[in-house]
Design an enzyme around this catalytic site. Structure first.
Site, mmCIF file in Angstrom:
data_model
loop_
_atom_site.group_PDB
_atom_site.id
_atom_site.type_symbol
_atom_site.label_atom_id
_atom_site.label_comp_id
_atom_site.label_asym_id
_atom_site.label_seq_id
_atom_site.Cartn_x
_atom_site.Cartn_y
_atom_site.Cartn_z
ATOM 1 N N CYS A 88 4.973 12.672 -7.332
ATOM 2 C CA CYS A 88 4.420 13.673 -8.250
ATOM 3 C C CYS A 88 3.573 12.953 -9.301
ATOM 4 O O CYS A 88 4.092 12.153 -10.091
ATOM 5 C CB CYS A 88 5.533 14.474 -8.924
ATOM 6 S SG CYS A 88 4.875 15.613 -10.161
ATOM 7 N N HIS A 148 0.816 -1.213 0.000
ATOM 8 C CA HIS A 148 0.000 0.000 0.000
ATOM 9 C C HIS A 148 0.853 1.268 0.000
ATOM 10 O O HIS A 148 0.379 2.333 0.381
ATOM 11 C CB HIS A 148 -0.962 -0.005 1.197
ATOM 12 C CG HIS A 148 -1.935 -1.148 1.152
ATOM 13 N ND1 HIS A 148 -2.392 -1.811 2.266
ATOM 14 C CD2 HIS A 148 -2.522 -1.774 0.089
ATOM 15 C CE1 HIS A 148 -3.227 -2.782 1.895
ATOM 16 N NE2 HIS A 148 -3.323 -2.781 0.586
HETATM 17 ZN ZN LIG Z 1 6.590 16.921 -10.927
#
Ligand SMILES: [Zn+2]
Length: 248
Positions: A127, A119
């Site tokens: 990002c 998990h």
């Molecule tokens: Zn980025």
């Protein structure tokens, strides 16, 4: 009880490829609240906070809520005796891998090396835009962390509701579950899928299932061979000392 511990130690001693499968129960003694149950995260935070759609649409608000307690509690936590015992077992070559449902980083903090995180891990940030990963400790979480390359607001690198499990960790966990001859299940109630399917897979491949849980779980009557009804730290300390005493 002593008999079960002795039997488990003997089975471990004879094993060729033992793995551990851990859930929230192993971290409760470290002060990490489980998601479910009486003192669970769900009672304190709204579930939507951990839904990917909510997070991507309301990133700033979601982060404001995450700062409030969740991250602080997670990073203050220290590994307990059960995490350390598993790390020592791995160092000795007895445990080959840990498959964990936990995102608290406590296995790695205890020194375990081969940890498959089903998990994700809350100590990292991700990002969504370009796939860069960062360590939380490198950011001041009083403001929303942003990607150093593209400036997009970062996401905690753990699996939100609505997200797929990390492919590589899932693949390695399936491999370990298929290959192992012993699986020690610690602190998992077996209700979160697909993670909970892994001990069943180990059993189908003839692994011996040793289960450490204070109360019976969905595994206990279905697949468990040796059930040790203790808290994780107590059971692991006993198991380790009996194992060490009978090593030669
Ligand atoms: Zn980025």
């Amino acid at each position: 009880m002593e008999e079960y511990i002795k039997k488990a130690a003997m089975i471990l001693r004879k094993s060729k490829y033992a793995v551990a499968f851990t859930g929230a129960g192993i971290s409760v003694e470290s002060g990490i609240a489980p998601f479910r149950g009486k003192n669970g995260i769900w009672n304190k935070y709204e579930e939507k906070l951990f839904e990917i759609n909510y997070f991507t649409e309301h990133t700033k608000e979601a982060w404001d809520m995450l700062f409030d307690g969740f991250y602080e509690a997670t990073f203050k936590a220290k590994p307990n005796a059960a995490h350390f015992a598993l790390a020592r077992f791995e160092k000795e070559g007895l445990i080959k891998a840990i498959i964990t449902q936990n995102i608290d980083d406590l296995h790695k903090k205890a020194g375990s090396k081969t940890v498959h995180e089903l998990h994700g891990n809350a100590s990292r940030l991700y990002c969504i835009n370009d796939g860069n990963r960062y360590q939380v400790k490198d950011f001041d979480l009083k403001t929303v962390p942003r990607c150093k390359k593209c400036c997009v607001m970062l996401k905690p690198d753990f699996v939100f509701f609505g997200e797929a499990l990390p492919e590589y960790d899932m693949l390695m966990s399936i491999k370990a579950s298929s290959k192992c001859d012993v699986m020690i299940v610690i602190g998992s109630t077996g209700i979160v899928y697909p993670a909970a399917s892994l001990p069943f897979q180990a059993k189908r491949n003839n692994a011996v299932i040793i289960e450490i849980n204070p109360k019976p779980s969905v595994f206990t009557n279905e697949i468990t061979d040796i059930f040790i009804p203790l808290k994780a730290s107590e059971a692991m300390m006993k198991l380790e000392s009996v194992y060490a005493a009978n090593k030669c």
